[in-house]
Design a protein around this motif. Structure first.
Motif, PDB file in Angstrom:
ATOM      1  N   ALA A 210     -22.491  29.883 -11.222  1.00 41.93           N
ATOM      2  CA  ALA A 210     -23.092  30.236  -9.930  1.00 41.93           C
ATOM      3  C   ALA A 210     -24.064  31.401 -10.129  1.00 41.93           C
ATOM      4  O   ALA A 210     -23.692  32.430 -10.677  1.00 41.93           O
ATOM      5  N   ALA A 211     -25.292  31.218  -9.679  1.00 48.67           N
ATOM      6  CA  ALA A 211     -26.296  32.267  -9.810  1.00 48.67           C
ATOM      7  C   ALA A 211     -26.045  33.404  -8.818  1.00 48.67           C
ATOM      8  O   ALA A 211     -26.446  34.538  -9.042  1.00 48.67           O
TER       9      ALA A 211
ATOM     10  N   CYS B  77     -26.819  18.667 -17.177  1.00 47.84           N
ATOM     11  CA  CYS B  77     -27.252  19.422 -16.007  1.00 47.84           C
ATOM     12  C   CYS B  77     -27.681  20.836 -16.380  1.00 47.84           C
ATOM     13  O   CYS B  77     -26.894  21.773 -16.325  1.00 47.84           O
ATOM     14  N   SER B  78     -28.905  20.960 -16.759  1.00 47.45           N
ATOM     15  CA  SER B  78     -29.517  22.265 -16.970  1.00 47.45           C
ATOM     16  C   SER B  78     -31.014  22.096 -16.848  1.00 47.45           C
ATOM     17  O   SER B  78     -31.549  21.003 -16.972  1.00 47.45           O
ATOM     18  N   THR B  79     -31.674  23.172 -16.553  1.00 47.18           N
ATOM     19  CA  THR B  79     -33.122  23.159 -16.453  1.00 47.18           C
ATOM     20  C   THR B  79     -33.619  24.471 -17.027  1.00 47.18           C
ATOM     21  O   THR B  79     -32.832  25.375 -17.313  1.00 47.18           O
TER      22      THR B  79
ATOM     23  N   CYS C 207     -30.900  25.074 -10.649  1.00 41.18           N
ATOM     24  CA  CYS C 207     -30.507  24.158 -11.719  1.00 41.18           C
ATOM     25  C   CYS C 207     -30.810  22.724 -11.248  1.00 41.18           C
ATOM     26  O   CYS C 207     -31.317  22.513 -10.142  1.00 41.18           O
ATOM     27  N   GLU C 208     -30.444  21.770 -12.063  1.00 42.19           N
ATOM     28  CA  GLU C 208     -30.732  20.371 -11.729  1.00 42.19           C
ATOM     29  C   GLU C 208     -30.019  19.923 -10.449  1.00 42.19           C
ATOM     30  O   GLU C 208     -30.609  19.264  -9.587  1.00 42.19           O
ATOM     31  N   MET C 209     -28.751  20.297 -10.289  1.00 45.02           N
ATOM     32  CA  MET C 209     -28.019  19.892  -9.083  1.00 45.02           C
ATOM     33  C   MET C 209     -28.539  20.598  -7.840  1.00 45.02           C
ATOM     34  O   MET C 209     -28.468  20.048  -6.745  1.00 45.02           O
ATOM     35  N   CYS C 210     -29.066  21.808  -8.011  1.00 43.49           N
ATOM     36  CA  CYS C 210     -29.718  22.490  -6.879  1.00 43.49           C
ATOM     37  C   CYS C 210     -30.906  21.667  -6.397  1.00 43.49           C
ATOM     38  O   CYS C 210     -31.138  21.532  -5.190  1.00 43.49           O
ATOM     39  N   TRP C 211     -31.659  21.133  -7.357  1.00 43.81           N
ATOM     40  CA  TRP C 211     -32.805  20.299  -6.987  1.00 43.81           C
ATOM     41  C   TRP C 211     -32.351  19.052  -6.228  1.00 43.81           C
ATOM     42  O   TRP C 211     -32.998  18.627  -5.275  1.00 43.81           O
TER      43      TRP C 211
ATOM     44  N   VAL D 254     -32.115  28.818 -20.047  1.00 40.14           N
ATOM     45  CA  VAL D 254     -31.515  27.587 -19.537  1.00 40.14           C
ATOM     46  C   VAL D 254     -30.738  27.946 -18.271  1.00 40.14           C
ATOM     47  O   VAL D 254     -29.953  28.886 -18.252  1.00 40.14           O
ATOM     48  N   ILE D 255     -30.988  27.197 -17.196  1.00 37.74           N
ATOM     49  CA  ILE D 255     -30.286  27.398 -15.934  1.00 37.74           C
ATOM     50  C   ILE D 255     -29.143  26.398 -15.901  1.00 37.74           C
ATOM     51  O   ILE D 255     -29.350  25.195 -15.788  1.00 37.74           O
ATOM     52  N   ARG D 256     -27.925  26.900 -15.981  1.00 35.52           N
ATOM     53  CA  ARG D 256     -26.751  26.032 -16.063  1.00 35.52           C
ATOM     54  C   ARG D 256     -26.215  25.708 -14.678  1.00 35.52           C
ATOM     55  O   ARG D 256     -26.208  26.544 -13.784  1.00 35.52           O
TER      56      ARG D 256
END
Length: 156
Positions: free
Chosen positions: A124-125, A99-101, A35-39, A118-120
Motif C-alpha cells: 500500500a502506497a 502486477c507491477s508498473t 500500480c497496475e491494479m490501481c489502473w 517498480v510500483i508493487r
C-alpha cells in the motif's frame, strides 16, 4: 418506463468523477504512482463516468436507463477490483505475479526504464486508519453504488 431520477443520474457521474479526482490528486499532488491494479480501478471509474454522462444527455428513456445501470455496474466493478487489490495489499491472498508498473521520467528512454522504481501491487502506497486507497475505493464505491441503485429503485 419512467426515466431514472436526476439525483441518481447525477450521483452516478459525481462518484466516479470524485474517485478519479482523488486518484489524480494522490498521483500528481502527493507523488503516489499507481500500480497496475490501481489502473484497473481507474478504468472502471472512467467507463462509469462516460456511461453516466451519456445517460445524463440521452433523451431516450430506455437508453438512459441502460446507460445508467451500466454506469452503476462500472462503479461496482471498480469497488470489487479495489477490494481484491486491498486483500493483496493486506496479504490476505496472493495477487497477480505480473502486477507491477514503473514510473518513467524524462530523458533517455533506456536509462528511464532501467532506473525507474517498480510500483508493487502488494504494498500500500498510503493508508489512513489501516485502510489503503484501494480499501477506501472498495468501501466508497460499493456503498455509493448501493445508494445510487436504491435512489433509482425508490424513484420509480
Amino acid at each position: 418506463m419512467r426515466p431514472v431520477p436526476k439525483l441518481a443520474r447525477a450521483l452516478a457521474m459525481i462518484v466516479p468523477a470524485g474517485a478519479m479526482a482523488a486518484a489524480l490528486i494522490a498521483q500528481y499532488g502527493y507523488g503516489l504512482a499507481p500500480c497496475e491494479m490501481c489502473w484497473w480501478q481507474r478504468y472502471a471509474h472512467i467507463a462509469a463516468l462516460v456511461l453516466a454522462i451519456l445517460a445524463w444527455v440521452t433523451r431516450d428513456v430506455r437508453a438512459q436507463t441502460v446507460l445508467f445501470w451500466l454506469a452503476v455496474l462500472g462503479i461496482v466493478i471498480s469497488g470489487l477490483i479495489g477490494g481484491f487489490h486491498a486483500g493483496v495489499e493486506y496479504h490476505w491472498w496472493q495477487g497477480l505475479t505480473t502486477c507491477s508498473t514503473t514510473r518513467l521520467g524524462g530523458g533517455d528512454a533506456l536509462d528511464a526504464i532501467m532506473s525507474a522504481p517498480v510500483i508493487r501491487c502488494d504494498v500500500a502506497a498510503w493508508s489512513l486508519f489501516g485502510i489503503s486507497m484501494a480499501g477506501y475505493n472498495c468501501l466508497g464505491s460499493l456503498i455509493a453504488a448501493a445508494g445510487i441503485a436504491g435512489l433509482a429503485r425508490r424513484g420509480r
